[in-house]
Design an enzyme around this catalytic site. Sequence first.
Site, short mmCIF file in Angstrom:
data_model
loop_
_atom_site.label_atom_id
_atom_site.label_comp_id
_atom_site.label_asym_id
_atom_site.label_seq_id
_atom_site.Cartn_x
_atom_site.Cartn_y
_atom_site.Cartn_z
N CYS A 22 0.74 -1.20 0.14
CA CYS A 22 0.00 -0.02 0.05
C CYS A 22 1.04 1.31 -0.07
O CYS A 22 0.34 2.35 0.05
CB CYS A 22 -0.81 -0.13 1.18
SG CYS A 22 -1.90 -1.36 1.31
N GLY A 23 2.02 1.22 0.16
CA GLY A 23 3.03 2.40 0.40
C GLY A 23 3.86 2.15 1.45
O GLY A 23 4.28 1.32 2.09
N GLY A 24 4.69 3.16 1.78
CA GLY A 24 5.78 3.29 2.53
C GLY A 24 5.64 4.18 3.77
O GLY A 24 5.41 5.44 3.32
N GLY A 25 5.74 3.83 4.80
CA GLY A 25 6.01 4.82 5.80
C GLY A 25 7.44 5.14 6.33
O GLY A 25 8.17 4.95 5.38
N SER A 26 7.50 5.85 7.31
CA SER A 26 8.72 6.31 7.95
C SER A 26 9.26 4.74 8.41
O SER A 26 8.61 4.28 9.25
CB SER A 26 8.85 7.39 8.77
OG SER A 26 7.95 6.91 9.83
N PHE A 27 10.43 4.46 7.94
CA PHE A 27 11.11 3.26 8.51
C PHE A 27 10.65 1.97 8.01
O PHE A 27 10.85 0.99 8.52
CB PHE A 27 11.48 3.35 10.01
CG PHE A 27 11.67 4.78 10.59
CD1 PHE A 27 13.17 5.32 10.00
CD2 PHE A 27 10.78 5.54 11.26
CE1 PHE A 27 13.43 6.56 10.49
CE2 PHE A 27 11.20 6.67 11.77
CZ PHE A 27 12.57 7.38 11.39
N GLY A 28 9.54 1.99 7.21
CA GLY A 28 9.14 0.62 6.72
C GLY A 28 8.02 0.60 5.83
O GLY A 28 7.54 1.58 5.38
N SER A 29 7.77 -0.62 5.13
CA SER A 29 6.79 -0.67 4.10
C SER A 29 5.35 -1.18 4.70
O SER A 29 5.47 -2.05 5.46
CB SER A 29 7.19 -1.59 2.90
OG SER A 29 8.37 -1.15 2.49
N ASP A 133 5.88 14.51 11.88
CA ASP A 133 5.73 14.47 10.28
C ASP A 133 4.60 14.50 9.95
O ASP A 133 4.14 13.31 9.16
CB ASP A 133 6.53 13.01 10.15
CG ASP A 133 6.97 12.75 8.86
OD1 ASP A 133 7.01 13.52 8.11
OD2 ASP A 133 6.98 11.41 8.48
#
Length: 800
Positions: A22-29, A133
């Site tokens: 679904c996408g990438g967040g900070s520090f992970g997918s 963020d």
Amino acid sequence: MSSLGASFVQIKFDDLQFFENCGGGSFGSVYRAKWISQDKEVAVKKLLKIEKEAEILSVLSHRNIIQFYGVILEPPNYGIVTEYASLGSLYDYINSNRSEEMDMDHIMTWATDVAKGMHYLHMEAPVKVIHRDLKSRNVVIAADGVLKICDFGASRFHNHTTHMSLVGTFPWMAPEVIQSLPVSETCDTYSYGVVLWEMLTREVPFKGLEGLQVAWLVVEKNERLTIPSSCPRSFAELLHQCWEADAKKRPSFKQIISILESMSNDTSLPDKCNSFLHNKAEWRCEIEATLERLKKLERDLSFKEQELKERERRLKMWEQKLTEQSNTPLLPSFEIGAWTEDDVYCWVQQLVRKGDSSAEMSVYASLFKENNITGKRLLLLEEEDLKDMGIVSKGHIIHFKSAIEKLTHDYINLFHFPPLIKDSGGEPEENEEKIVNLELVFGFHLKPGTGPQDCKWKMYMEMDGDEIAITYIKDVTFNTNLPDAEILKMTKPPFVMEKWIVGIAKSQTVECTVTYESDVRTPKSTKHVHSIQWSRTKPQDEVKAVQLAIQTLFTNSDGNPGSRSDSSADCQWLDTLRMRQIASNTSLQRSQSNPILGSPFFSHFDGQDSYAAAVRRPQVPIKYQQITPVNQSRSSSPTQYGLTKNFSSLHLNSRDSGFSSGNTDTSSERGRYSDRSRNKYGRGSISLNSSPRGRYSGKSQHSTPSRGRYPGKFYRVSQSALNPHQSPDFKRSPRDLHQPNTIPGMPLHPETDSRASEEDSKVSEGGWTKVEYRKKPHRPSPAKTNKERARGDHRGWRNF
């Protein structure tokens, strides 16, 4: 991990069925998945390890905060399981066609959702949380259309620290976060203003600019996103408040919620807001113009960065040059021959200071002064002299010898080519002026466009007149007096502005200043104000005539500067210095030469009046050891070295191995060499091993004739060219075979001396080497063919 497992709900990895990313967040997918045991659609954020985000989410519970379900703690599979927002992120929604359906109510509802969620984090959560963020990518839309804040990977508990590291995405980040300064909850207020701007304009903030460029614009230039002029006033004021540079002046989310409620009660606002949203084509150009201006600032920044890098490179080169110069002792004067003992003391002090880290060499400067070493004596010092002075360390001796050799080399190179420094005691200078005519042509290139507003132009300056006139122009400066344009200075042609300037202001002028070199007496500079006017035809250039009065300097002696060749330097000392330098330069080559050539090469220079005479006399190639005997015998006259080399490998009893080239010597040449040979016996020669303590020798070096021995043959070659006291030639008789070989450097037997005197009478004049041979008593074999005889006719052939 055991503590984490005890405080969080632990979900087994096999209990999850993963689907698309679904996408990438900070520090992970982030992946969409199905929680099989609960039959629930969830979002799984895969991590390398479980950190603060799970701890933060575990204590949060709010309608506008993403719901936390549990964690995965099965190495190497770590992750956070949360609720799944089926409508995606707010960023994707705004930048899709679905955003065209947005109206005032839609924006107000979503703006309130985000504000309430952030107010909960700051004021109502068990522990105050600063998100740091907040952006449209970290706000998701649930299936019921409610906005939820997610991705707390960059968040921190407020009571842990207020000094944050650089995280987040630059267009949404507050200036204090970009600078990694201590932050408060109002840094999220700045980010909220950017999210609200996205919903109003449906544009990407700072589109086309890189993150670091945005950071520079926001922090250094205090730039903000463009609020269109037709934006409703209440929204514009709220955005300005959120983007205050002073974090204390920004409103809290409690105040923002109150402002949004008052805006909802304004009955005239919906019409204004909807009109603004539906007429995007009218105000979008304002945002694009701002972006273009910011990109221009960025280009100028890149250009300045390149200039700074080039300047830094030049400074490093200059620093390296200064470092190299600092490692070289400063000379009291360039006339080393005139150095006093104090000058030598100063030079040695600098030398030992540069090359001595243990202070062992600090006492040597006093040794030089105690031994009365002047400049002349310094350059003639040898290893034995340094030892006699008390310098016993081999390393220190090598250090001093290297420095003295370099000093000698530099002095001889500069003797006839001194530095271009003005001598205060020199001849008086006379001034003379000459006139140089110069015409300066001022104009500007023009691209008319449609009018004065969108035309482009740039100024230039050309020259006409005497060809030498350009050399007297130091620099040309263009000043447009525009607020966003810098003063341009050029030091070499072409003198034209580098960049085009867009638009012609009313009464636009350019100040052109031409500065001349220092030897131009008048004028020192020329200033011209050029008017810039828009026209569809080629604008007329303006010509300005200038007469330059050039100041010239010359001496009374027809303008010829003084020469160092008539210096007061001691010629005898200088010749000795030159000979020492030549000897040191060729020592390596002589050490690799043929051992048959045992006589010192430079002893041939003894007794010469000058360095030029010594060089003129031998005419011998330095690398004589690389020339083959046959080629040398055919291409050169029979000098001492040519004969020594050639006959070292020849049988002297060959019938035709005589010197046919010896007959080519003219009587005048023989007379000249004879006179020179006779005259040099009365002259005092300078010994090459002269020491600085006044050991100028008037004696010549005596050497014993060397004998070369080859299988079956003995020969003796004259050393007259190497030693003036030795007989120029002698022959060897068969009875010499029974005499013992002499040792070089030992005196000869009286019988040998008498034989040598007899041989002197057989020497021809001119310094030529004469070699005689004796044939064997037996007659040639009658079986020898004519072909074999013919083979002996070639001079220099070997007979084996």
